[in-house]
Design a protein around this motif. Sequence first.
Motif, PDB file in Angstrom:
ATOM      1  N   SER A  74       0.840  -1.200   0.000  1.00  0.00           N
ATOM      2  CA  SER A  74       0.000   0.000   0.000  1.00  0.00           C
ATOM      3  C   SER A  74       0.875   1.250   0.000  1.00  0.00           C
ATOM      4  O   SER A  74       1.973   1.261   0.558  1.00  0.00           O
ATOM      5  N   LYS A  76       1.357   4.438   1.548  1.00  0.00           N
ATOM      6  CA  LYS A  76       0.978   5.243   2.708  1.00  0.00           C
ATOM      7  C   LYS A  76       1.954   6.391   2.936  1.00  0.00           C
ATOM      8  O   LYS A  76       1.909   7.059   3.965  1.00  0.00           O
ATOM      9  N   HIS A  94      -3.597   9.413   3.035  1.00  0.00           N
ATOM     10  CA  HIS A  94      -4.584   8.870   3.970  1.00  0.00           C
ATOM     11  C   HIS A  94      -5.963   9.492   3.725  1.00  0.00           C
ATOM     12  O   HIS A  94      -6.978   8.786   3.772  1.00  0.00           O
ATOM     13  N   TYR A 103      -6.517   2.509  -0.380  1.00  0.00           N
ATOM     14  CA  TYR A 103      -5.211   3.067  -0.712  1.00  0.00           C
ATOM     15  C   TYR A 103      -4.835   2.674  -2.140  1.00  0.00           C
ATOM     16  O   TYR A 103      -5.403   1.732  -2.715  1.00  0.00           O
TER      17      TYR A 103
END
Length: 390
Positions: A74, A76, A94, A103
């Motif tokens: 993912s 992030k 986010h 995501y």
Amino acid sequence: MGIPATLPKTIVIGGGLSGLSAANALQQLGLDVSVYERAAELKEMGAGIVLAANAMKALDKLGIGEQVRRIGASVKKAEIRTWDGKLLVDLPVHEQAKQYGTYSYLIHRADLQSILYQHLKPGTVILGKKLISREQDASKIRAIFEKEEVVEGDLLIGADGIHSQVRRLLIGSTPLRYSGFTAIRGISHFNNARFPIELGGGFEAWGPGKRFGFSHLGKGRIFWFAAINTPEGTLKITQNRKKAALEHFKGWWGPIEAVIESTKETNILAHEIFDRKPIKSWSQGRAILLGDAAHPMLPNLGQGGAQALEDAVVISRCIEKHPENIQQAFRDYEKMRIPRTTQIVRGSRVMGRFMQLENPAAIQFRNLLLSAMPGSIQIKRLEWLIGYEV
């Protein structure tokens, strides 16, 4: 309208991401689908592929989104920096994930291809089949392969990439357009405290006429890429790809040189990047194009794979709606897909010029613009692209 008792037999040309996605979508309808791939085996090819929210939602509709999330990484963390490390943008990943319900992910192209392949019925993919020509009449279409082998079906989908033979047969030759840059891409195992594996994601660094990107890929690996402005045909990197990358990015910020150093020569690819000018029709009779065969685009918006996935979902819906009128299904598919992909092809080219600026004054203005942009505006300007759901 449902699929009739006599299922339309579908011939898919190309066993890459586009063809396997289309086959998965059509098999969900119960169609008889065969995929013909010219290679003798499905090899691990390519490097990392980004799957933004729109791509993940298409994968969810194909029934493999969760598997991709387990294997991929993912995003992030996503930063844009100057070549020497000044932070320009810390993308609000986010907030995007909350807004779009997922995501973005990165995954090795070979891993994604493997997931798509394994999700198909056994025997769907037939290897070592090089398409030579095609014939069609009002009711059937025939694919003609090497050694005069003929396969007959109700429709044919050309998903055979940027150098598509199906495209050449349907609409003739259209020239490739050079992006203005050569790409070097690598995969390695690399640890960096600023971008830990648990966080995922990474950064891009932009310098005059060059940029470098780094991101986690899943399975403990990282993917990096470099884009280097150069006239077409002048930067032929067939050997010493690592050395070439190190020379171009000597003295750049933080982990860049170390990332390149950590990569085996055999895990580095280098090639010039092309697209094609958008066209107004992808079909002829019972044959139609999908993915890079229809709308090859530059990688600057990270949407090549995503648009192939969207194509697959949409064409299956159109065939489900018009199972006994293939031409109408194709018209609906083109009406839904051509305007969007044309916008992305053009947008990717514009974004490339913005990213690869060389003029110092233009670079300074761009960087000031980026650093002053609020997160809410960053999300809003990409909503049409990654907020889209098929």
